[in-house]
Design a protein around this motif. Sequence first.
Motif, PDB file in Angstrom:
ATOM      1  N   GLN A 279      13.043  39.807  82.172  1.00  0.00           N
ATOM      2  CA  GLN A 279      11.695  40.386  82.128  1.00  0.00           C
ATOM      3  C   GLN A 279      11.458  41.187  83.411  1.00  0.00           C
ATOM      4  OE1 GLN A 279       8.583  37.446  82.465  1.00  0.00           O
ATOM      5  NE2 GLN A 279       7.023  39.029  82.720  1.00  0.00           N
ATOM      6  N   LEU A 280      10.922  42.407  83.258  1.00  0.00           N
ATOM      7  CA  LEU A 280      10.563  43.193  84.442  1.00  0.00           C
ATOM      8  C   LEU A 280       9.178  42.752  84.891  1.00  0.00           C
ATOM      9  CD1 LEU A 280      11.769  46.760  83.374  1.00  0.00           C
ATOM     10  CD2 LEU A 280      12.995  45.012  84.674  1.00  0.00           C
ATOM     11  N   LEU A 281       9.033  42.417  86.144  1.00  0.00           N
ATOM     12  CA  LEU A 281       7.748  41.945  86.653  1.00  0.00           C
ATOM     13  C   LEU A 281       6.848  43.122  87.041  1.00  0.00           C
ATOM     14  CD1 LEU A 281       8.844  38.994  88.992  1.00  0.00           C
ATOM     15  CD2 LEU A 281       7.627  38.819  86.819  1.00  0.00           C
ATOM     16  N   ASP A 282       5.554  42.949  86.803  1.00  0.00           N
ATOM     17  CA  ASP A 282       4.576  43.854  87.399  1.00  0.00           C
ATOM     18  C   ASP A 282       4.462  43.507  88.873  1.00  0.00           C
ATOM     19  OD1 ASP A 282       3.933  45.336  85.165  1.00  0.00           O
ATOM     20  OD2 ASP A 282       2.483  43.860  84.468  1.00  0.00           O
ATOM     21  N   PRO A 283       3.905  44.377  89.705  1.00  0.00           N
ATOM     22  CA  PRO A 283       3.458  45.724  89.365  1.00  0.00           C
ATOM     23  C   PRO A 283       4.614  46.709  89.307  1.00  0.00           C
ATOM     24  CG  PRO A 283       3.141  45.338  91.700  1.00  0.00           C
ATOM     25  CD  PRO A 283       3.678  44.055  91.122  1.00  0.00           C
ATOM     26  N   ASP A 284       4.411  47.769  88.535  1.00  0.00           N
ATOM     27  CA  ASP A 284       5.362  48.870  88.483  1.00  0.00           C
ATOM     28  C   ASP A 284       4.913  49.887  89.539  1.00  0.00           C
ATOM     29  OD1 ASP A 284       6.836  51.108  87.985  1.00  0.00           O
ATOM     30  OD2 ASP A 284       6.423  51.172  85.832  1.00  0.00           O
ATOM     31  N   LEU A 285       5.679  49.994  90.590  1.00  0.00           N
ATOM     32  CA  LEU A 285       5.272  50.854  91.709  1.00  0.00           C
ATOM     33  C   LEU A 285       5.744  52.292  91.558  1.00  0.00           C
ATOM     34  CD1 LEU A 285       5.769  48.476  94.777  1.00  0.00           C
ATOM     35  CD2 LEU A 285       3.721  48.869  93.426  1.00  0.00           C
ATOM     36  N   GLY A 286       6.267  52.615  90.380  1.00  0.00           N
ATOM     37  CA  GLY A 286       6.646  54.018  90.173  1.00  0.00           C
ATOM     38  C   GLY A 286       8.150  54.212  90.146  1.00  0.00           C
ATOM     39  N   ARG A 287       8.558  55.422  89.790  1.00  0.00           N
ATOM     40  CA  ARG A 287       9.956  55.694  89.476  1.00  0.00           C
ATOM     41  C   ARG A 287      10.912  55.517  90.649  1.00  0.00           C
ATOM     42  NH1 ARG A 287      10.098  60.168  86.381  1.00  0.00           N
ATOM     43  NH2 ARG A 287      12.321  60.487  86.692  1.00  0.00           N
ATOM     44  N   TYR A 288      10.431  55.655  91.863  1.00  0.00           N
ATOM     45  CA  TYR A 288      11.336  55.587  93.016  1.00  0.00           C
ATOM     46  C   TYR A 288      11.377  54.208  93.649  1.00  0.00           C
ATOM     47  CZ  TYR A 288      10.706  60.611  92.508  1.00  0.00           C
ATOM     48  OH  TYR A 288      10.637  61.881  92.009  1.00  0.00           O
TER      49      TYR A 288
ATOM     50  N   LEU B 177      -5.427  57.999  94.622  1.00  0.00           N
ATOM     51  CA  LEU B 177      -4.021  58.105  95.005  1.00  0.00           C
ATOM     52  C   LEU B 177      -3.168  57.092  94.244  1.00  0.00           C
ATOM     53  CD1 LEU B 177      -4.255  58.443  98.907  1.00  0.00           C
ATOM     54  CD2 LEU B 177      -3.567  60.208  97.284  1.00  0.00           C
ATOM     55  N   ASP B 178      -1.959  57.497  93.909  1.00  0.00           N
ATOM     56  CA  ASP B 178      -0.955  56.543  93.454  1.00  0.00           C
ATOM     57  C   ASP B 178      -0.486  55.757  94.661  1.00  0.00           C
ATOM     58  OD1 ASP B 178      -0.963  57.102  90.757  1.00  0.00           O
ATOM     59  OD2 ASP B 178       0.407  58.795  90.995  1.00  0.00           O
ATOM     60  N   PRO B 179       0.158  54.597  94.499  1.00  0.00           N
ATOM     61  CA  PRO B 179       0.403  53.939  93.218  1.00  0.00           C
ATOM     62  C   PRO B 179      -0.830  53.170  92.743  1.00  0.00           C
ATOM     63  CG  PRO B 179       1.285  52.603  94.996  1.00  0.00           C
ATOM     64  CD  PRO B 179       0.730  53.837  95.632  1.00  0.00           C
ATOM     65  N   ASP B 180      -0.905  52.995  91.443  1.00  0.00           N
ATOM     66  CA  ASP B 180      -1.939  52.159  90.848  1.00  0.00           C
ATOM     67  C   ASP B 180      -1.365  50.745  90.747  1.00  0.00           C
ATOM     68  OD1 ASP B 180      -3.704  50.779  89.278  1.00  0.00           O
ATOM     69  OD2 ASP B 180      -3.783  52.276  87.680  1.00  0.00           O
ATOM     70  N   LEU B 181      -1.872  49.858  91.548  1.00  0.00           N
ATOM     71  CA  LEU B 181      -1.301  48.499  91.613  1.00  0.00           C
ATOM     72  C   LEU B 181      -1.942  47.546  90.608  1.00  0.00           C
ATOM     73  CD1 LEU B 181      -0.880  47.979  95.472  1.00  0.00           C
ATOM     74  CD2 LEU B 181       0.768  48.839  93.824  1.00  0.00           C
ATOM     75  N   GLY B 182      -2.729  48.088  89.681  1.00  0.00           N
ATOM     76  CA  GLY B 182      -3.281  47.213  88.658  1.00  0.00           C
ATOM     77  C   GLY B 182      -4.758  46.945  88.844  1.00  0.00           C
ATOM     78  N   ARG B 183      -5.370  46.309  87.853  1.00  0.00           N
ATOM     79  CA  ARG B 183      -6.821  46.212  87.766  1.00  0.00           C
ATOM     80  C   ARG B 183      -7.467  45.435  88.906  1.00  0.00           C
ATOM     81  NH1 ARG B 183      -8.133  45.165  82.590  1.00  0.00           N
ATOM     82  NH2 ARG B 183     -10.215  44.442  83.092  1.00  0.00           N
ATOM     83  N   TYR B 184      -6.736  44.518  89.514  1.00  0.00           N
ATOM     84  CA  TYR B 184      -7.343  43.671  90.550  1.00  0.00           C
ATOM     85  C   TYR B 184      -7.103  44.190  91.956  1.00  0.00           C
ATOM     86  CZ  TYR B 184      -7.316  40.518  86.545  1.00  0.00           C
ATOM     87  OH  TYR B 184      -7.487  39.972  85.307  1.00  0.00           O
ATOM     88  N   ALA B 185      -6.349  45.269  92.056  1.00  0.00           N
ATOM     89  CA  ALA B 185      -6.021  45.841  93.365  1.00  0.00           C
ATOM     90  C   ALA B 185      -7.076  46.863  93.757  1.00  0.00           C
ATOM     91  CB  ALA B 185      -4.647  46.510  93.313  1.00  0.00           C
TER      92      ALA B 185
END
Lengths: 402, 402
Positions: free
Chosen positions: A337-346, B339-347
Amino acid sequence: MDTPVVHRRHFLIGAAGVAVASTVPGMGGLAFAQEAIGTQAPTTPLPDYASWKKPEAMIVHTELTLETRRPFIGTSSVVPSNILFVRNNLEPPDSAIVADADAWEVAFEGVAQPRTMTVRELKQLGIATVPTVLQCSGNGRGLFDHEASGSPWLTGAAGCVVWSGVPLRAVVDALGGVAEGARFVTNTGGEVIPEGIDANEVLVERSVPIENVDTIILAWEMNGEPVPLAHGGPLRVIVPGYYGVNNVKYVKRIAFTEAESEADIQQTGYRVRPVGESGAPDQPSMWQMKVKSWVTHPVVETPSGPIQIHGVAFGGINPVQRVEVSTDDGQSWQEAQLLDPDLGRYAWRSFVLPVELPSGTYSITSRATDSEGNVQEQTTEPNHRGYDYSGWDRLAVEVTVL
Amino acid sequence: MDTPVVHRRHFLIGAAGVAVASTVPGMGGLAFAQEAIGTQAPTTPLPDYASWKKPEAMIVHTELTLETRRPFIGTSSVVPSNILFVRNNLEPPDSAIVADADAWEVAFEGVAQPRTMTVRELKQLGIATVPTVLQCSGNGRGLFDHEASGSPWLTGAAGCVVWSGVPLRAVVDALGGVAEGARFVTNTGGEVIPEGIDANEVLVERSVPIENVDTIILAWEMNGEPVPLAHGGPLRVIVPGYYGVNNVKYVKRIAFTEAESEADIQQTGYRVRPVGESGAPDQPSMWQMKVKSWVTHPVVETPSGPIQIHGVAFGGINPVQRVEVSTDDGQSWQEAQLLDPDLGRYAWRSFVLPVELPSGTYSITSRATDSEGNVQEQTTEPNHRGYDYSGWDRLAVEVTVL
């Protein structure tokens, strides 16, 4: 159960902080494991410029090369600065340059209106934030069989950190655009060049293809703080998806050029070639990183019962799409399972696979696939300088389930 | 141009680290500014348990309350641990508890199979990672006109950090599910209760509605490292979107209960009521956070020319949808870029607005809107304990453009 036999060379860190090959089967694995988990006190003290690092998390290869011990990497996506690896090509400049960071000057050349700008001025032009994997070209060198010069990094010359700075595109636009004919962005580090030698022999100056102008940022902030000297402050070039060496520290000159830098580090260094061959400009340069992953837990032994196998995965310039985990040396695979958060492609992505394993010894490894379908390789062909061992075979850990 | 006159009370930090109200117009603003940017050396040394913080970034209100100076918050979304605020209700326990973190025990009650589990066992049950805003209920207390007891926090009793741990749901499932009739998750801190007093007077025990069972994690990792003692290690309850006090540190008991905790901190403390009224259980509890934002740059003065106004915004349990910025004390607004990154709803999310302002003095502020259309309030009505001043009026900064 049968214990898979893994043929590989392992390293002990000797009294002088120099890696010593161990070829004793079994012992090698144990030595590898002990070294990796940090049960040995650091044999070399942290250098002054990085004295704020957490000593128990670091392997001090040399004054200029500090590695993060494998199990210190957690599941929070971001690697804290105090355990991030360090790899400098030359001594860092005097720390006075970060004390007055806004005054640092960068010369922009190969643009319509070339000029020098301070960090203070750059901060007026725009802001972008990008998490990236920073990975030394030689990460994994210690996993090759041949003797390649350079630090015998295992997995810990890599980390995922968050950069903030100005997009290079915003600077270029403010300077009237790129000069005609430019094919590279050539970035020069601010290290002091020792006297009496040809500067090109040691100059840290790297060129990357000009297409990166739209993703490069000039970063003054790392993980929410001013970039520390050890990591290239006051200002570092961040080329997302590219090996660490291209992320030039203390950058003092950014030039749009028709040719690649004349510095050895560009012309002959960081070139991938067969073992025994000399470096040359027609060989592939260490630019874009490969898809890669490795397990960070468990790494040595673990109680039986449920086990959460976790690790990190990244795709270089592409996001990670999936990660599989094997507990039988690659004979069978299960989707993690890939964990959140997804910090983007890089960025890298943490992954986890819950398993239950009976007592025994296991070879546990992981295999990542990026969004373009590129699959992490099983083994990495030897190359002269021992660049980026990415094979899931030797990135495996031998784990005893008690 | 006209300088907007902002009527507010400002604070100087006196020699004893006690906040002193300044009501001198102009002087107050200046004191606020100087205090905020950290031109004054800390007047109180950092306490031992937090000695690893960056002193110049912290306002030491008391041994148990350390605030992050406003402009030390960058644009990288994640606040590094060494500048994160600290607010303890009692002295932290002995640091031995983090030295052997995996051995820490937590009692689970109000489940089908109640039992005590170690952190080591919890680590076998599952892993989730969630970035959250951690904000003290009293953040902004220093912006109210009335004298509310407690530290006169400005904006710096808040930060966005990344937590990793086990989802509470996974633990509950392993223990056979929640007992019938439970309406709250009641979490007890592991602080040592001084002898000779009624434990309920000081016990750090907070109840939150049971719906949070699906979002709570029990965290052993913060920002990629084991949770430090100052922040609740070995194990902290994270209730995403809820005020800091609900994120119980050194948690030693997690109970599913029919009623809220009998501790004063739950029954009468952290209750919102008019100034002068006593706390009572029928008043709203400090649970879910409100939509809020503030500017972190510029805060005092800045050269004229292009200016990148930036700050942070969050929506409590909802993600931030938009942020507007005003440079004229709320008379007009411009949409900022998230700004990115979007770290999710609670961030929290960093925002930026590029502007060009002629020389003069400006009242700069921001106004956030969450995904449910909730808009940050203009002003916050006084409440007895001075909880969470979120009004964009007094969160404004007075900035001189040179």
